[in-house]
Design a protein around this motif. Structure first.
Motif, mmCIF file in Angstrom:
data_model
loop_
_atom_site.group_PDB
_atom_site.id
_atom_site.type_symbol
_atom_site.label_atom_id
_atom_site.label_comp_id
_atom_site.label_asym_id
_atom_site.label_seq_id
_atom_site.Cartn_x
_atom_site.Cartn_y
_atom_site.Cartn_z
ATOM 1 N N VAL A 40 0.961 -0.934 0.371
ATOM 2 C CA VAL A 40 -0.112 -0.046 -0.226
ATOM 3 C C VAL A 40 0.959 0.987 -0.227
ATOM 4 C CG1 VAL A 40 -1.878 1.338 0.880
ATOM 5 C CG2 VAL A 40 -1.835 -1.465 1.142
ATOM 6 N N ILE A 41 0.773 2.255 -0.827
ATOM 7 C CA ILE A 41 1.383 3.701 -1.125
ATOM 8 C C ILE A 41 0.214 4.760 -1.210
ATOM 9 C CG2 ILE A 41 2.732 4.220 -2.622
ATOM 10 C CD1 ILE A 41 3.769 1.682 -3.674
ATOM 11 N N GLY A 42 1.108 5.377 -0.372
ATOM 12 C CA GLY A 42 0.970 7.048 -0.506
ATOM 13 C C GLY A 42 0.748 8.083 -1.594
ATOM 14 N N LEU A 43 0.126 8.015 -2.372
ATOM 15 C CA LEU A 43 0.465 8.233 -3.876
ATOM 16 C C LEU A 43 -0.026 9.990 -3.730
ATOM 17 C CD1 LEU A 43 1.741 8.233 -6.274
ATOM 18 C CD2 LEU A 43 -0.603 7.496 -7.333
ATOM 19 N N SER A 44 1.009 10.564 -4.215
ATOM 20 C CA SER A 44 0.428 12.420 -3.853
ATOM 21 C C SER A 44 0.697 13.215 -5.079
ATOM 22 C CB SER A 44 2.058 12.685 -3.064
ATOM 23 O OG SER A 44 2.827 13.376 -3.602
ATOM 24 N N GLY A 45 0.622 12.578 -6.078
ATOM 25 C CA GLY A 45 1.547 12.976 -7.048
ATOM 26 C C GLY A 45 2.551 13.880 -7.590
ATOM 27 N N GLY A 46 3.523 13.565 -6.757
ATOM 28 C CA GLY A 46 5.139 13.909 -6.314
ATOM 29 C C GLY A 46 5.947 13.054 -6.870
ATOM 30 N N ILE A 47 7.237 13.095 -7.253
ATOM 31 C CA ILE A 47 7.667 12.043 -7.690
ATOM 32 C C ILE A 47 8.932 11.431 -7.095
ATOM 33 C CG2 ILE A 47 10.147 13.468 -6.999
ATOM 34 C CD1 ILE A 47 11.316 12.922 -9.668
ATOM 35 N N ASP A 48 9.422 11.021 -5.535
ATOM 36 C CA ASP A 48 8.941 10.255 -4.706
ATOM 37 C C ASP A 48 7.890 8.855 -4.606
ATOM 38 O OD1 ASP A 48 11.729 11.076 -3.963
ATOM 39 O OD2 ASP A 48 10.923 12.033 -2.306
ATOM 40 N N SER A 49 7.008 8.963 -4.616
ATOM 41 C CA SER A 49 5.739 8.553 -4.082
ATOM 42 C C SER A 49 5.777 7.337 -5.359
ATOM 43 C CB SER A 49 3.822 9.199 -4.047
ATOM 44 O OG SER A 49 4.108 10.306 -4.272
ATOM 45 N N LEU A 182 15.844 8.009 -11.952
ATOM 46 C CA LEU A 182 15.612 7.057 -12.341
ATOM 47 C C LEU A 182 13.686 7.164 -12.994
ATOM 48 C CD1 LEU A 182 15.071 4.393 -8.454
ATOM 49 C CD2 LEU A 182 16.987 4.368 -10.424
ATOM 50 N N ALA A 183 13.390 8.161 -12.400
ATOM 51 C CA ALA A 183 11.651 8.874 -12.640
ATOM 52 C C ALA A 183 11.958 8.690 -14.669
ATOM 53 C CB ALA A 183 11.658 9.709 -12.309
ATOM 54 N N ARG A 184 13.248 9.054 -15.046
ATOM 55 C CA ARG A 184 13.156 9.135 -16.138
ATOM 56 C C ARG A 184 13.118 8.450 -16.936
ATOM 57 N NH1 ARG A 184 15.380 14.204 -15.186
ATOM 58 N NH2 ARG A 184 13.880 15.925 -15.779
ATOM 59 N N TYR A 185 14.360 6.943 -16.212
ATOM 60 C CA TYR A 185 14.425 5.372 -16.828
ATOM 61 C C TYR A 185 12.823 4.652 -17.088
ATOM 62 C CZ TYR A 185 15.421 0.701 -16.742
ATOM 63 O OH TYR A 185 15.948 -0.529 -17.343
ATOM 64 N N LEU A 186 12.503 5.132 -16.099
ATOM 65 C CA LEU A 186 10.828 4.202 -16.018
ATOM 66 C C LEU A 186 9.986 5.097 -16.693
ATOM 67 C CD1 LEU A 186 10.687 4.011 -11.778
ATOM 68 C CD2 LEU A 186 11.082 2.337 -13.422
ATOM 69 N N GLY A 187 9.887 6.374 -17.627
ATOM 70 C CA GLY A 187 8.810 6.723 -18.293
ATOM 71 C C GLY A 187 8.025 7.163 -17.129
ATOM 72 N N VAL A 188 8.640 8.762 -15.887
ATOM 73 C CA VAL A 188 7.381 9.348 -15.473
ATOM 74 C C VAL A 188 6.925 10.661 -15.880
ATOM 75 C CG1 VAL A 188 7.562 10.786 -12.957
ATOM 76 C CG2 VAL A 188 8.613 7.916 -13.184
ATOM 77 N N PRO A 189 5.579 10.940 -15.991
ATOM 78 C CA PRO A 189 5.755 12.196 -16.694
ATOM 79 C C PRO A 189 6.650 13.222 -16.028
ATOM 80 C CG PRO A 189 4.019 11.172 -16.237
ATOM 81 C CD PRO A 189 4.458 10.232 -15.119
ATOM 82 N N GLU A 190 7.038 14.114 -17.230
ATOM 83 C CA GLU A 190 8.264 14.823 -17.345
ATOM 84 C C GLU A 190 7.400 16.247 -16.336
ATOM 85 O OE1 GLU A 190 12.200 16.351 -17.521
ATOM 86 O OE2 GLU A 190 11.210 14.537 -18.081
ATOM 87 N N ARG A 191 6.058 16.488 -15.903
ATOM 88 C CA ARG A 191 5.863 17.294 -15.154
ATOM 89 C C ARG A 191 5.788 16.604 -13.633
ATOM 90 N NH1 ARG A 191 -0.587 19.400 -15.446
ATOM 91 N NH2 ARG A 191 -0.821 18.204 -14.042
ATOM 92 N N ILE A 192 5.629 15.663 -13.425
ATOM 93 C CA ILE A 192 6.179 14.991 -11.901
ATOM 94 C C ILE A 192 7.856 15.042 -11.550
ATOM 95 C CG2 ILE A 192 5.596 13.400 -10.595
ATOM 96 C CD1 ILE A 192 3.105 12.355 -11.961
ATOM 97 N N ILE A 193 8.461 14.682 -12.812
ATOM 98 C CA ILE A 193 10.001 15.170 -12.933
ATOM 99 C C ILE A 193 10.387 16.228 -12.333
ATOM 100 C CG2 ILE A 193 12.178 14.899 -13.440
ATOM 101 C CD1 ILE A 193 10.795 12.060 -14.770
ATOM 102 N N GLU A 194 9.927 17.372 -13.045
ATOM 103 C CA GLU A 194 10.670 18.819 -12.730
ATOM 104 C C GLU A 194 9.744 19.413 -11.601
ATOM 105 O OE1 GLU A 194 13.097 20.148 -14.213
ATOM 106 O OE2 GLU A 194 13.460 18.254 -15.388
ATOM 107 N N LYS A 195 8.742 19.442 -11.648
ATOM 108 C CA LYS A 195 7.751 19.871 -10.289
ATOM 109 C C LYS A 195 8.932 20.118 -9.387
ATOM 110 C CE LYS A 195 3.830 17.618 -9.458
ATOM 111 N NZ LYS A 195 2.931 17.190 -8.713
#
Length: 259
Positions: A40-49, A182-195
């Motif tokens: 179970v994960i608390g998903l905030s919309g930020g890069i770490d979660s 890691l986020a860029r390698y995994l394909g996380v949306p750029e908006r999340i990476i850069e916020k």
């Protein structure tokens, strides 16, 4: 003397083997060590979660990962949109996604104790979220998978018995700048990476604003001081920053040892 590139090159990693290692270790820990079904994960919309969710889905399968979105009154609309985009991209089943407003519970505690301080209220919010995550994990025979990174853990930028009150922390040995890789390698949306990273515990709350420096600089200082154990003056010289900046990071680390 020319100022060195920040973050320093020593913080660069090869994302592929790191992701593979974290995936295998998380799967082994949840299934073999803890004997649990999922996470179970608390998903905030930020890069770490978000990165944590990507790794958990790889390790356990989307059907065994529960994503809890736990907004308060100060949660930006963009964070909710980003969280639900992550849910869609990862293919987590609808029954494994829960949106729970924490404000009613937080307000009842704040009212009962007549809390006026925004930091105290923010910590109450983080602890209420953790109560919800552990209750959900118990119902699902799962572990609470934490999202804190090494930068935050080292300087104490987390709530004791709040976002740190988890069963396992896949990102605990990775600095924020490495989590971005890691986020860029995994394909996380750029908006999340850069916020700008933020716990969103009060309005206009940003981590870098509260810490007083960028994560690129913070991580560079932390690496040289506590991985290389360089003298503070040598760190300041190597990074081309005032000695007081390095000493301030030292104070943050020392003052948060109780955590």
């Amino acid at each position: 003397m020319q100022r060195p590139e920040i973050p320093i090159k020593e913080l660069r990693i090869e994302p592929a083997p790191v992701v593979e290692y974290l995936t295998k270790r998380l799967r082994h820990y949840v299934r073999e060590i803890a004997g649990k079904k999922g996470g179970v994960i608390g998903l905030s919309g930020g890069i770490d979660s978000t990165v944590t969710a990507y790794i958990a889905v790889r390790a356990l399968g989307p059907e065994n990962v529960t994503l809890m979105i736990l907004p308060s009154s100060v949660t930006p609309k963009e964070d909710l949109e980003d969280a639900f985009e992550v849910v869609e991209r990862l293919g987590v089943p609808e029954g494994n996604v829960k949106l729970v407003e924490v404000e009613p519970v937080v307000n009842s505690i704040v009212s009962a104790l007549d809390i006026k301080d925004r930091v105290v209220k923010g910590n109450v919010t983080a602890r209420v979220r953790m109560v919800i995550l552990h209750a959900e994990a118990a119902l699902r025979n799962s572990l609470v998978i934490g999202t804190s990174d090494k930068s935050e853990l080292t300087v104490g930028y987390f709530t004791k018995y709040g976002d740190a009150g988890v069963d396992v922390m896949p990102l605990a040995d990775l600095y924020k700048t490495q989590v971005r890789q890691l986020a860029r390698y995994l394909g996380v949306p750029e908006r999340i990476i850069e916020k700008p990273p933020s716990p969103q515990l009060w309005e206009d709350h940003t981590a870098e604003g509260e810490l007083g420096m960028s994560y690129d600089l913070l991580d560079s200082i932390l690496y040289l001081r506590f991985d290389r154990w360089m003298d503070p003056r040598k760190v300041a010289e190597a990074l081309g920053v005032p000695l007081e900046t390095v000493l301030r990071v030292d104070r943050m680390v020392r003052s948060s040892q109780h955590k």
